[in-house]
Design an enzyme around this catalytic site. Structure first.
Site, short mmCIF file in Angstrom:
data_model
loop_
_atom_site.label_atom_id
_atom_site.label_comp_id
_atom_site.label_asym_id
_atom_site.label_seq_id
_atom_site.Cartn_x
_atom_site.Cartn_y
_atom_site.Cartn_z
CG HIS A 166 -5.54 1.64 5.26
ND1 HIS A 166 -5.12 2.54 6.21
CD2 HIS A 166 -4.52 0.78 5.05
CE1 HIS A 166 -3.87 2.23 6.55
NE2 HIS A 166 -3.49 1.16 5.88
CE LYS A 178 0.11 2.99 4.85
NZ LYS A 178 0.11 2.98 6.27
CB SER A 222 5.70 -2.25 11.99
OG SER A 222 5.28 -0.92 12.26
CG ASN A 254 -1.73 1.21 1.40
OD1 ASN A 254 -1.78 2.04 0.50
ND2 ASN A 254 -2.37 1.35 2.55
CD GLU A 295 -2.68 5.15 6.95
OE1 GLU A 295 -2.65 5.24 5.71
OE2 GLU A 295 -1.77 4.59 7.61
CD GLU A 330 -3.17 -2.69 7.05
OE1 GLU A 330 -2.18 -3.03 6.40
OE2 GLU A 330 -3.68 -1.57 6.98
N GLY A 342 2.99 1.81 10.86
CA GLY A 342 3.96 2.88 10.73
C GLY A 342 4.64 3.26 12.04
P1 13P Z 1 3.34 -0.01 7.66
O1 13P Z 1 3.88 -1.23 6.95
O2 13P Z 1 4.05 1.26 7.29
O3 13P Z 1 3.22 -0.21 9.13
O4 13P Z 1 1.84 0.21 7.11
C1 13P Z 1 0.97 -0.84 7.08
C2 13P Z 1 -0.22 -0.41 6.32
O5 13P Z 1 -0.91 0.52 6.70
C3 13P Z 1 -0.52 -1.12 5.07
O6 13P Z 1 -1.79 -0.81 4.59
#
Ligand code: 13P
Length: 249
Positions: free
Chosen positions: A97, A11, A215, A9, A99, A169, A175
């Protein structure tokens, strides 16, 4: 047998030019990897989807969108429809997601509509779910996840599930550098698979791929991905996606 999936992803990262460089590099890496039962999916931002989709037309990499609107078309400034994605050969979409849930107010109810629209267009959905830190600390994580899955997906038919991929997730691990332990991931994945088995027939639960995201790094990918109910990862860190692919070599 369930598919193993490594998904990236992106982002809100990478310009058009940078996308070309990264996709080229990923294509080179994928070439040298044995991927019999493993799918590789990348989800760049909307502006780069068409280019990525064209570049990867003849290789193992598939391209997904990071979001989509639930309506067919109309006065929804700034939004993208299923038809628009399909017109550039994007057949998979990430929905729910954390976010999107946190910063754009996407609820389980709204996501159920988005899921319906995507499936009605013959698209595949990567449905994300996961608890925030407070829920994990208070032991509420199973309840929260159960609600996200039930409200977002349990109106679907067994047949619909052929086009659903799940992605656990935990928000506290996204992150942050803090990863769920392989045991924590396995525990939640098994819980979700059992939920699906109870609502549908066990075949549905057995065939659905459940990815872990949060992560994932080269140092922990192998151990997490080797857990029985973890069928791969949804990875946010782009450099990490590149390096994780090397693990399959
Ligand atoms: P990270 O791998 O940066 O923790 O993000 C995971 C994520 O949000 C994938 O959609």
């Amino acid at each position: 047998m369930r598919n193993k999936i490594v998904a990236g992803n992106w982002k809100m990262n990478k310009t058009y030019k940078e996308t070309k460089v990264l996709v080229k590099d990923l294509m080179k890496q994928v070439k040298g990897v044995k991927l019999t039962d493993t799918r590789v999916i990348i989800a760049p931002p909307f502006t780069n989807l068409q280019k990525a989709s064209k570049m990867t037309k003849d290789c193992k990499i598939e391209v997904a969108a990071q979001n989509m609107h639930q309506a067919e078309s109309g006065a929804y400034t700034g939004e993208i429809s299923a038809d628009m994605l399909k017109s550039i050969h994007v057949e998979t979409v990430i929905l729910g997601h954390s976010e999107r849930r946190e910063y754009f107010g996407e609820t389980n109810e709204l996501l159920a509509k988005k899921v319906d629209t995507a499936l009605a267009h013959g698209m595949e959905v990567i449905y994300c779910f996961g608890e925030v830190l407070e829920d994990r600390k208070s032991g509420n994580h199973f309840k929260v996840v159960e609600e996200q899955i039930k409200k977002g997906l349990f109106h679907l038919t067994s047949d619909d599930w052929k086009n659903v991929i799940l992605a656990y997730e935990p928000v506290w691990a996204i992150g942050t550098g803090e990863t769920a332990s392989p045991e924590q991931a396995q525990e939640m994945h098994a819980f979700v698979r059992e939920l699906v088995a109870q609502r549908y027939i066990s075949d549905v639960a057995e065939q659905v791929s459940i990815l872990y995201g949060g992560s994932v790094k080269p140092g922990n990918a192998k151990e997490i991905f080797s857990k029985e109910d973890v069928d791969g990862g949804l990875i946010g860190g782009l450099m990490i996606l590149q390096r994780s692919l090397k693990r399959y070599k």
